[in-house]
Design a protein around this motif. Structure first.
Motif, short mmCIF file in Angstrom:
data_model
loop_
_atom_site.label_atom_id
_atom_site.label_comp_id
_atom_site.label_asym_id
_atom_site.label_seq_id
_atom_site.Cartn_x
_atom_site.Cartn_y
_atom_site.Cartn_z
N ASP A 1 0.86 -1.18 0.00
CA ASP A 1 0.00 0.00 0.00
C ASP A 1 0.90 1.24 0.00
O ASP A 1 1.80 1.36 0.85
CB ASP A 1 -0.91 0.00 1.24
N ASN A 2 0.63 2.14 -0.92
CA ASN A 2 1.55 3.26 -1.08
C ASN A 2 1.54 4.24 0.09
O ASN A 2 2.49 5.00 0.26
CB ASN A 2 1.31 3.99 -2.41
N ASP B 1 -1.52 7.69 -11.77
CA ASP B 1 -2.73 7.31 -12.51
C ASP B 1 -3.45 6.34 -11.58
O ASP B 1 -3.38 5.14 -11.74
CB ASP B 1 -2.26 6.64 -13.82
N TYR C 1 -6.91 -5.35 -9.89
CA TYR C 1 -7.17 -4.51 -8.72
C TYR C 1 -8.63 -4.13 -8.65
O TYR C 1 -9.35 -4.18 -9.65
CB TYR C 1 -6.27 -3.26 -8.72
N TYR D 1 -2.15 -6.06 -18.82
CA TYR D 1 -2.62 -5.47 -17.56
C TYR D 1 -3.72 -4.46 -17.89
O TYR D 1 -3.56 -3.65 -18.81
CB TYR D 1 -1.46 -4.79 -16.82
N THR E 1 -6.09 -1.13 -17.86
CA THR E 1 -5.88 0.33 -17.66
C THR E 1 -4.43 0.77 -17.90
O THR E 1 -4.01 1.81 -17.40
CB THR E 1 -6.35 0.82 -16.26
N GLN E 2 -3.71 -0.03 -18.66
CA GLN E 2 -2.33 0.33 -19.02
C GLN E 2 -2.35 1.59 -19.89
O GLN E 2 -3.17 1.70 -20.79
CB GLN E 2 -1.71 -0.82 -19.81
N LYS E 3 -1.45 2.54 -19.61
CA LYS E 3 -1.39 3.76 -20.41
C LYS E 3 -0.30 3.63 -21.47
O LYS E 3 0.66 2.88 -21.29
CB LYS E 3 -1.10 4.97 -19.50
N PHE F 1 1.27 4.48 -8.22
CA PHE F 1 0.19 3.57 -8.65
C PHE F 1 0.66 2.94 -9.95
O PHE F 1 0.10 3.18 -11.02
CB PHE F 1 -1.12 4.34 -8.87
N GLY G 1 0.86 0.06 -11.67
CA GLY G 1 0.10 -0.77 -12.62
C GLY G 1 1.01 -1.68 -13.43
O GLY G 1 1.73 -2.51 -12.89
N ALA G 2 0.98 -1.47 -14.75
CA ALA G 2 1.81 -2.29 -15.64
C ALA G 2 3.23 -1.75 -15.75
O ALA G 2 4.04 -2.27 -16.50
CB ALA G 2 1.18 -2.34 -17.02
N THR H 1 4.22 1.37 -16.83
CA THR H 1 4.51 2.19 -18.01
C THR H 1 5.49 3.33 -17.67
O THR H 1 6.47 3.55 -18.37
CB THR H 1 3.20 2.77 -18.58
N ASP I 1 3.20 -0.43 -6.10
CA ASP I 1 1.85 -0.93 -6.39
C ASP I 1 1.50 -1.98 -5.35
O ASP I 1 2.37 -2.71 -4.86
CB ASP I 1 1.73 -1.51 -7.80
N SER I 2 0.21 -2.06 -5.02
CA SER I 2 -0.23 -3.01 -4.00
C SER I 2 -0.66 -4.34 -4.60
O SER I 2 -1.03 -5.25 -3.87
CB SER I 2 -1.37 -2.41 -3.19
C1 LIG Z 1 -4.97 2.75 -13.22
S1 LIG Z 1 -3.83 1.58 -12.62
C2 LIG Z 1 -2.28 2.25 -13.13
C3 LIG Z 1 -1.96 1.93 -14.56
C4 LIG Z 1 -0.60 2.42 -14.99
N1 LIG Z 1 -0.56 3.86 -15.13
C5 LIG Z 1 -0.15 1.76 -16.28
O1 LIG Z 1 0.14 2.44 -17.27
O2 LIG Z 1 -0.13 0.55 -16.31
C6 LIG Z 1 -3.88 1.89 -10.89
C7 LIG Z 1 -2.99 1.01 -10.06
O3 LIG Z 1 -3.00 1.47 -8.72
C8 LIG Z 1 -2.81 0.36 -7.87
N2 LIG Z 1 -3.25 0.75 -6.51
C9 LIG Z 1 -4.52 1.01 -6.10
N3 LIG Z 1 -4.53 1.35 -4.80
C10 LIG Z 1 -3.23 1.32 -4.38
C11 LIG Z 1 -2.59 1.59 -3.14
N4 LIG Z 1 -3.28 1.97 -2.07
N5 LIG Z 1 -1.25 1.44 -3.06
C12 LIG Z 1 -0.54 1.06 -4.16
N6 LIG Z 1 -1.09 0.81 -5.37
C13 LIG Z 1 -2.41 0.94 -5.48
C14 LIG Z 1 -3.61 -0.76 -8.51
O4 LIG Z 1 -3.13 -2.01 -8.09
C15 LIG Z 1 -3.38 -0.47 -9.99
O5 LIG Z 1 -2.33 -1.26 -10.50
#
Ligand SMILES: C[S@@+](CC[C@H](N)C(=O)[O-])C[C@H]1O[C@@H](n2cnc3c(N)ncnc32)[C@H](O)[C@@H]1O
Length: 477
Positions: free
Chosen positions: A44-45, A76, A94, A281, A283-285, A308, A310-311, A313, A329-330
């Motif tokens: 958790d961030n 993101d 997630y 993954y 919602t990958q940007k 956050f 994600g993948a 990026t 990332d969590s």
């Molecule tokens: C929209 S995605 C990010 C996509 C990323 N920008 C990409 O291009 O792949 C949001 C991410 O936030 C992570 N996330 C959500 N809550 C979190 C938290 N409290 N701590 C860490 N990561 C978290 C999710 O696991 C998810 O992978």
């Protein structure tokens, strides 16, 4: 404060700043080098950001010019969609289930900690959509100061018919809010637009050169005289003076160089990514989006944070552009996707990066687990047999099957990677060789390596497509 967003359970800043730091354990290291290299943190961030603040206080977050703190943060986060996101193979990625005021407070707390992490001249990009961006604009003003608001970037990712909604215009853009401290880095960005020859606004002159014009603006008379000498002045039929811009030609097309404004409509969404860029993954940007942000607001060697990730990026692009990075990332699937992506990076122009095998990243990075997270204790079991091929002088691990709670009998098709540490030190897995799913399939699920590589104890890490891991320790007899 002149105005403020109020909502239920909004905590005082002091309470947020008192967040307990997360304890970080280093679990894996990739690539050679001293120190931890770049950081990928699973957890958790909130607590992790507090831990990073401690590192900043110890002067351990240094940019290329020696300044302390993160130069650029891009986030993101979930968009408060109330949805669950899954990977391409139906893996849990997630949950985006925090809604209403709770969502705003979830982000605000993290933004307050991020503010403390920025360098004196750092900047932050917050990526959201139509649902919550306007509430967060107010929160960003409170946390970072309205005077530091730089841009409200519209990422218009292209019309997808499916997004048309009865009774309203279709929703085709995200909103990226940029805040920067005084002295923040801004490297102007340009992009190229292709237009058909003959399109309105593009003209050919007597010498066969295509051009477009713009008003004289604040050019002085002497500048106009200079431009005239190189044929850059155009007079309209009613005598007005305009500045000519010559265009490159490509067959039936003209190439127009344009400065990037705050509406970005030249970067298509992730549906249109190349196969090489797609990670599966959700919602990958697109890398193009992150390349623009990272180039604009940081310099080589600076630290870029994505909390956050994600993948990954942001991390992959930061790596390619020679920035240092920290990713948090969590999600298990996220961390696994990022590890694979970074090990597989190609296309860098950095001559110092010799990327030959899927096992060494361009630059070293370490993986940390925060708090109670332990990725390799979630029930993946592997049946395998080890032998020695005397003729080749190779050790052979034959993988016969995998089982796990999430696998639903998928068998070896669900094996995602195998990684080896030939000399495990009892604490941190240091990757010596990694095998992709494709390599494993091609080899009939046989992992071979020269026996002379073995030292004392070997650690084998198996991962499935959900990001579950199993670590097996082997003794060299
Ligand atoms: C929209 S995605 C990010 C996509 C990323 N920008 C990409 O291009 O792949 C949001 C991410 O936030 C992570 N996330 C959500 N809550 C979190 C938290 N409290 N701590 C860490 N990561 C978290 C999710 O696991 C998810 O992978």
């Amino acid at each position: 404060m002149e105005y403020e967003l109020t909502y239920k359970d909004k905590e005082p800043e002091e309470a947020v700043l008192n967040t307990a730091p997360a304890r970080l354990r280093k679990v894996k290291a990739f690539g050679r080098g001293r120190g931890d290299g770049n950081l990928l943190i699973s957890g958790d961030n909130l607590g992790v950001l507090k831990t990073l603040l401690g590192m900043k206080e110890e002067n351990r977050l240094r940019n290329a010019d020696g300044s302390n703190g993160i130069r650029l943060i891009y986030i993101d986060p979930p968009f408060s969609t109330n949805l669950e996101f899954k990977g391409k193979k139906d893996q849990k990625a997630y949950r985006d289930k925090i809604i209403g005021a709770e969502f705003i407070e979830f982000l605000r707390k993290r933004l307050i900690l991020m503010r403390g992490l920025l360098s004196e001249d750092g900047s932050i990009f917050l990526h959201l959509d139509w649902k919550k961006a306007h509430y967060l604009k107010m929160v960003m003003d409170e946390v970072f100061g309205e005077e530091n608001f730089l841009n409200d970037i519209i990422w218009s990712y292209g019309g997808r018919g499916a997004k048309a909604i009865a009774g309203q215009f279709s929703r085709n853009h995200d909103i990226i809010l940029w805040y920067g401290r005084p002295g923040h880095i801004f490297n102007q960005q340009a992009f190229q637009r292709r237009v058909r020859k003959g399109e309105a606004g593009f003209t050919k002159d007597g010498e066969g050169r295509w051009f477009k014009t713009s008003p004289r603006g604040d050019y002085t008379d002497s500048s106009i005289e200079e431009l005239g000498k190189t044929g850059r002045i155009h007079r309209t039929r009613n005598g007005n003076l305009r500045i000519k811009y010559f265009l490159k030609e490509d067959g039936d097309y003209l190439i127009e160089d344009k400065l990037v404004g705050d509406v970005w409509d030249d970067i298509p969404d992730a549906m249109h990514l190349s196969d090489a860029e797609k990670t599966g993954y959700p919602t990958q940007k697109p890398e193009g989006l992150l390349a623009r942000i990272i180039r604009a607001a940081s310099d080589k060697g600076d630290i870029v944070l994505d909390a956050f990730a994600g993948a990954g990026t942001t991390l992959a692009v930061a790596e390619k552009l020679g920035r240092r990075w920290i990713g948090i990332d969590s999600g298990r699937l996220s961390i696994h996707t990022i590890e694979k992506r970074l090990l597989n990076l190609k296309g860098t122009k950095d001559p110092s990066a010799s990327q030959k095998k899927y096992s060494a990243p361009l630059r070293p990075f370490s993986v940390f687990e925060a708090g109670d997270i332990c990725t390799h204790a979630n029930g993946l079991n592997v049946k395998s047999a080890c032998s020695f091929d005397g003729k080749m002088g190779e050790c052979v691990i034959k993988i016969k099957g995998i089982e796990g709670p999430e696998l639903n009998g998928q068998g070896l098709d669900a094996l995602s990677s195998v990684m080896l540490d030939f000399d495990f030190n009892g604490e941190v897995f240091r990757c010596g060789r990694a095998y992709t799913a494709e390599e494993l399939k091609r080899s009939g699920y046989e992992v071979r390596f020269p026996a002379k590589k073995l030292k004392n104890e070997i650690m084998v890490v198996y991962s499935d497509i959900f990001g579950n891991e199993r670590w097996y320790l082997g003794k060299v007899e």
